[in-house]
Scaffold this motif. Structure first.
Motif, PDB file in Angstrom:
ATOM      1  N   UNK A   1      -9.398 -13.307 -11.010  1.00  0.00           N
ATOM      2  CA  UNK A   1      -8.438 -12.402 -11.650  1.00  0.00           C
ATOM      3  C   UNK A   1      -8.363 -12.557 -13.148  1.00  0.00           C
ATOM      4  N   UNK A   2      -9.340 -13.257 -13.749  1.00  0.00           N
ATOM      5  CA  UNK A   2      -9.278 -13.516 -15.185  1.00  0.00           C
ATOM      6  C   UNK A   2      -9.452 -12.233 -15.997  1.00  0.00           C
ATOM      7  N   UNK A   3      -8.794 -12.216 -17.148  1.00  0.00           N
ATOM      8  CA  UNK A   3      -8.950 -11.091 -18.090  1.00  0.00           C
ATOM      9  C   UNK A   3      -9.348 -11.661 -19.448  1.00  0.00           C
ATOM     10  N   UNK A   4      -8.356 -12.023 -20.247  1.00  0.00           N
ATOM     11  CA  UNK A   4      -8.673 -12.568 -21.578  1.00  0.00           C
ATOM     12  C   UNK A   4      -8.690 -14.087 -21.594  1.00  0.00           C
ATOM     13  N   UNK A   5      -8.027 -14.736 -20.617  1.00  0.00           N
ATOM     14  CA  UNK A   5      -7.978 -16.197 -20.594  1.00  0.00           C
ATOM     15  C   UNK A   5      -9.260 -16.804 -20.054  1.00  0.00           C
ATOM     16  N   UNK A   6      -9.345 -18.134 -20.153  1.00  0.00           N
ATOM     17  CA  UNK A   6     -10.510 -18.855 -19.657  1.00  0.00           C
ATOM     18  C   UNK A   6     -10.271 -19.333 -18.227  1.00  0.00           C
ATOM     19  N   UNK A   7     -11.217 -19.025 -17.337  1.00  0.00           N
ATOM     20  CA  UNK A   7     -11.193 -19.498 -15.947  1.00  0.00           C
ATOM     21  C   UNK A   7     -12.622 -19.382 -15.439  1.00  0.00           C
TER      22      UNK A   7
ATOM     23  N   UNK B   1      -3.791 -17.358   2.143  1.00  0.00           N
ATOM     24  CA  UNK B   1      -4.999 -17.166   1.338  1.00  0.00           C
ATOM     25  C   UNK B   1      -6.128 -16.548   2.158  1.00  0.00           C
ATOM     26  N   UNK B   2      -6.403 -17.112   3.329  1.00  0.00           N
ATOM     27  CA  UNK B   2      -7.510 -16.609   4.143  1.00  0.00           C
ATOM     28  C   UNK B   2      -7.254 -15.165   4.572  1.00  0.00           C
ATOM     29  N   UNK B   3      -6.009 -14.857   4.980  1.00  0.00           N
ATOM     30  CA  UNK B   3      -5.684 -13.498   5.412  1.00  0.00           C
ATOM     31  C   UNK B   3      -5.830 -12.515   4.255  1.00  0.00           C
ATOM     32  N   UNK B   4      -5.393 -12.904   3.062  1.00  0.00           N
ATOM     33  CA  UNK B   4      -5.519 -12.039   1.885  1.00  0.00           C
ATOM     34  C   UNK B   4      -6.986 -11.766   1.566  1.00  0.00           C
ATOM     35  N   UNK B   5      -7.795 -12.819   1.593  1.00  0.00           N
ATOM     36  CA  UNK B   5      -9.211 -12.664   1.293  1.00  0.00           C
ATOM     37  C   UNK B   5      -9.906 -11.758   2.315  1.00  0.00           C
TER      38      UNK B   5
ATOM     39  N   UNK C   1     -11.000   2.850  -8.876  1.00  0.00           N
ATOM     40  CA  UNK C   1      -9.726   2.587  -9.541  1.00  0.00           C
ATOM     41  C   UNK C   1      -9.762   1.333 -10.405  1.00  0.00           C
ATOM     42  N   UNK C   2     -10.961   0.904 -10.798  1.00  0.00           N
ATOM     43  CA  UNK C   2     -11.093  -0.223 -11.721  1.00  0.00           C
ATOM     44  C   UNK C   2     -10.587  -1.525 -11.129  1.00  0.00           C
ATOM     45  N   UNK C   3      -9.793  -2.246 -11.897  1.00  0.00           N
ATOM     46  CA  UNK C   3      -9.309  -3.566 -11.482  1.00  0.00           C
ATOM     47  C   UNK C   3      -7.925  -3.532 -10.856  1.00  0.00           C
ATOM     48  N   UNK C   4      -7.458  -2.382 -10.439  1.00  0.00           N
ATOM     49  CA  UNK C   4      -6.114  -2.267  -9.879  1.00  0.00           C
ATOM     50  C   UNK C   4      -5.946  -3.155  -8.653  1.00  0.00           C
ATOM     51  N   UNK C   5      -4.781  -3.802  -8.571  1.00  0.00           N
ATOM     52  CA  UNK C   5      -4.474  -4.709  -7.466  1.00  0.00           C
ATOM     53  C   UNK C   5      -3.558  -4.039  -6.452  1.00  0.00           C
ATOM     54  N   UNK C   6      -3.770  -4.397  -5.188  1.00  0.00           N
ATOM     55  CA  UNK C   6      -2.917  -3.883  -4.127  1.00  0.00           C
ATOM     56  C   UNK C   6      -1.642  -4.718  -3.997  1.00  0.00           C
TER      57      UNK C   6
ATOM     58  N   UNK D   1       0.368 -20.705   7.074  1.00  0.00           N
ATOM     59  CA  UNK D   1      -0.964 -20.937   6.512  1.00  0.00           C
ATOM     60  C   UNK D   1      -0.821 -21.225   5.024  1.00  0.00           C
ATOM     61  N   UNK D   2      -1.846 -21.852   4.401  1.00  0.00           N
ATOM     62  CA  UNK D   2      -1.827 -22.033   2.945  1.00  0.00           C
ATOM     63  C   UNK D   2      -1.677 -20.681   2.244  1.00  0.00           C
ATOM     64  N   UNK D   3      -0.765 -20.583   1.320  1.00  0.00           N
ATOM     65  CA  UNK D   3      -0.441 -19.302   0.703  1.00  0.00           C
ATOM     66  C   UNK D   3      -1.389 -18.962  -0.439  1.00  0.00           C
ATOM     67  N   UNK D   4      -1.572 -17.672  -0.634  1.00  0.00           N
ATOM     68  CA  UNK D   4      -2.353 -17.176  -1.767  1.00  0.00           C
ATOM     69  C   UNK D   4      -1.448 -17.086  -2.985  1.00  0.00           C
ATOM     70  N   UNK D   5      -1.944 -17.537  -4.127  1.00  0.00           N
ATOM     71  CA  UNK D   5      -1.189 -17.432  -5.385  1.00  0.00           C
ATOM     72  C   UNK D   5      -1.542 -16.134  -6.090  1.00  0.00           C
ATOM     73  N   UNK D   6      -2.817 -15.787  -6.089  1.00  0.00           N
ATOM     74  CA  UNK D   6      -3.267 -14.519  -6.651  1.00  0.00           C
ATOM     75  C   UNK D   6      -4.077 -13.768  -5.596  1.00  0.00           C
ATOM     76  N   UNK D   7      -4.117 -12.452  -5.740  1.00  0.00           N
ATOM     77  CA  UNK D   7      -4.845 -11.620  -4.780  1.00  0.00           C
ATOM     78  C   UNK D   7      -5.977 -10.889  -5.498  1.00  0.00           C
ATOM     79  N   UNK D   8      -7.049 -10.562  -4.782  1.00  0.00           N
ATOM     80  CA  UNK D   8      -8.217  -9.930  -5.416  1.00  0.00           C
ATOM     81  C   UNK D   8      -7.896  -8.611  -6.098  1.00  0.00           C
ATOM     82  N   UNK D   9      -8.653  -8.328  -7.134  1.00  0.00           N
ATOM     83  CA  UNK D   9      -8.538  -7.054  -7.844  1.00  0.00           C
ATOM     84  C   UNK D   9      -9.817  -6.253  -7.632  1.00  0.00           C
ATOM     85  N   UNK D  10      -9.770  -4.977  -7.992  1.00  0.00           N
ATOM     86  CA  UNK D  10     -10.966  -4.148  -7.949  1.00  0.00           C
ATOM     87  C   UNK D  10     -11.473  -3.853  -6.551  1.00  0.00           C
ATOM     88  N   UNK D  11     -10.572  -3.795  -5.556  1.00  0.00           N
ATOM     89  CA  UNK D  11     -11.053  -3.555  -4.194  1.00  0.00           C
ATOM     90  C   UNK D  11     -11.463  -2.091  -3.984  1.00  0.00           C
TER      91      UNK D  11
END
Length: 593
Positions: free
Chosen positions: A73-79, A244-248, A213-218, A199-209
């Motif tokens: 999910x990085x944009x301008x920051x470093x990851x 996390x697994x369910x989100x992915x 619609x570009x990088x829009x997130x659901x 289950x272990x929780x997701x902190x961020x969810x994928x973009x650009x699915x």
């Protein structure tokens, strides 16, 4: 969470396709992986020594690469990505980015879920020679001037029974999934709103699915200073707690379906998806059920039988079970960051097919040389709201997607055909001079189909194609009269090989409002200019049919003689016109018979 749960079910049902590349299709991404375009492909040996490199063409398929939640999910920051990343991270020119890349790769390499490729890639990246190697290989013009956003992927040779391409190596996929899921589990366990389990929780969810619609997130709730979730919840996890697994799985399945696996339709930036989570092939809900290759039919009874046969073939050939379902969803993005679900429906596959058949059985009409056909939803919307461009109708994207969604909901839910669309189609079909003849004929087909469907839905009729021509309906008979006048003048133009609009068609809009007045005027003109110039049997046919039709119209009260007509006059016109072409008319004897 119905959509995401069905997406997870779809992912699990197609688990054997995870990470598998098929010609012309995007693969279903493993957990913790994304699809992206590579820029440079570097080949190493088992010791991490540079062997060769090549530029990856933009036309080449996207590849799978492992990612963390932060890096995906990085944009301008470093990851940093754990393995394949941009030159900015792999080269030494940006010390912070390079150090972060080495740390991320090293953490995976030293874990219990490592893979032989990781040591080779780490040794090479740590050496810092990538820019000079690429320059010597002719991939970069110089080590000082290059695009730092070019993504590097790896081939590693020298390991037996290992696929050299990192983006195709399923052992490497499994290693990262095991590694990163173990890292995620260190956060602790939470409740997953998708599958109802802890289950272990997701902190961020994928973009650009949805690529269009570009990088829009659901799913997104990370705006701690705005109003994404504030005012309702104190913490972002309270708005949506997803494993996390369910989100992915859910996001990967939706992206896979949106690429080319599901039944999809586009209207501008809105995408409509339809699929069966069990993997059963299903028809496109916005298209007609019968394929274009089927037999051309002219009898309504034959058409209905063929529709039933088509439905039976779907049941037989697909071998679906009673528990199979159909999912329909549409996505759109008002901004580049947020993706919305504008429509969602799930129903049993059996009900879905039955409603497809019911729609086509009643929203249909004669389509010229193609026989009886149901117009697809795009044709209906274009006929109602399109602007003519040559021989085609073009519709504004915003208008098109709005009304496509309305019609799709009506078709799948078994609702009443929208009355406002019926009205505008009838208005347009009554203005033939506003369009090219071929365009107007398509509008007339859509209008008659929509009128018949609306009458069926409101229990006023629905079988107008099967009507006899002596049907006791005033508007219907006036429509027949219009077709008879139109044909008489056309007979003269066929004889003289002229291409002109008949007076009946020119005055069609006025005829709808004042039918008897226009009939008298056109009839008088026909007697003065045309009837004595066509074949005697054609003139006799005109006189006989007009007497028959006027006789039926005279059965109605005198005060209704010149009242405006209902939309049924369009059906009367087209059925009478089809009747002319249904028999061979070559002589007076034929006509008498």
């Amino acid at each position: 969470m119905g959509l995401l749960l069905k997406a997870v079910e779809t992912y699990d049902a197609n688990a054997d396709l995870v990470g598998v590349y098929q010609a012309g299709r995007d693969p279903l991404a493993p957990i913790g992986h994304i699809l992206t375009n590579a820029g440079i492909e570097i080949t190493l040996n088992a010791q991490g020594v540079f062997l060769s490199a090549r530029r990856v063409e933009k036309s080449e398929p996207k590849i799978l690469i492992p990612v963390t939640e932060d890096s995906s999910g990085r944009t301008s920051g470093l990851a940093a990505h754990p393995l394949c990343d941009q030159l900015k991270y792999i080269s030494c020119t940006n010390e912070k980015a390079h150090t972060l890349y080495l740390q991320t790769l090293h953490a995976w390499m030293r874990s219990p879920h490592s893979h032989p490729f990781l040591q080779a890639v780490f040794s090479y990246a740590e050496s810092g020679t990538i820019l000079s190697d690429l320059t010597k290989a002719g991939i970069l013009d110089s080590a000082e001037h290059y695009d730092e956003k070019l993504l590097v992927c790896w081939r590693v040779h020298g390991f037996v029974d290992e696929e050299p391409a990192c983006w195709k190596n399923r052992n490497l996929f499994d290693a990262f999934v095991a590694y990163y899921c173990s890292r995620v589990s260190e956060r602790g366990i939470g409740f997953c709103m998708i599958d109802g389990k802890t289950a272990p929780a997701a902190v961020q969810h994928p973009k650009g699915i949805i690529p269009v619609n570009g990088n829009a997130k659901l799913i997104s709730a990370n705006d701690t200073s705005g109003f994404t979730y504030r005012g309702r919840f104190s913490e972002e996890w309270q708005a949506a707690s997803v494993g996390y697994a369910a989100s992915q799985k859910a996001h990967s399945a939706i992206r896979w379906l949106a690429s080319d696996q599901g039944v999809r339709e586009f209207s501008g930036n809105r995408i409509f998806l339809c699929w069966s989570p069990q993997g059963t092939a299903i028809p496109k809900p916005m298209r007609r059920l019968r394929s274009a290759e089927t037999e051309i039919l002219w009898k309504p009874s034959d058409y209905q039988e063929q529709l039933k046969g088509t439905l039976l073939s779907f049941r037989r050939d697909r071998q679906f079970r009673g528990t199979d379902s159909a999912i329909l969803v549409s996505f759109d993005a008002a901004t580049t960051g947020r993706l919305s679900v504008t429509y969602y429906n799930e129903l049993s596959l059996s009900t879905f097919l039955e409603r497809m058949q019911t729609w086509d059985a009643h929203c249909c009409w004669y389509a010229g040389k193609y026989g009886i056909q149901a117009p697809n939803l795009f044709q209906i919307v274009e006929s109602a709201y399109g602007t003519q461009r040559g021989q085609f109708l073009e519709t504004d994207d915003r208008i098109q997607r709005q009304h496509l969604q309305r019609l799709l909901n009506c078709k799948v839910s078994g609702g009443v055909f929208p009355q406002d669309i019926v009205k505008i189609l009838a208005e347009r079909a009554s203005m033939p001079l506003a369009y090219e003849e071929a365009v107007w004929r398509r509008i007339l087909h859509a209008a008659c189909s929509a009128i018949q469907k609306y009458r069926y839905d409101t229990k006023q009729g629905g079988d107008e194609m099967a009507w006899e021509l002596d049907k006791r309906d005033r508007s219907f008979q006036y429509g027949r009269l219009l077709a008879v006048m139109d044909r008489a003048e056309q007979d003269y133009y066929y004889k003289t090989q002229e291409s002109r609009q008949t007076n009946a068609i020119k005055f069609m809009s006025e005829f709808r409002q004042r039918p008897f007045y226009v009939y008298e005027r056109v009839n008088r003109h026909l007697h003065q200019a045309y009837l004595n110039r066509i074949e005697p049997w054609q003139a006799n046919r005109y006189e006989r049919l007009t007497r028959e039709i006027i006789g039926i119209i005279r059965e109605f009260p005198e005060e209704e003689l010149n009242k405006p007509l209902s939309d049924l006059y369009l059906m009367g016109y087209d059925l009478q016109r089809n009747a002319f072409f249904a028999r061979k008319e070559t002589s007076n004897t034929d006509e008498e018979e």
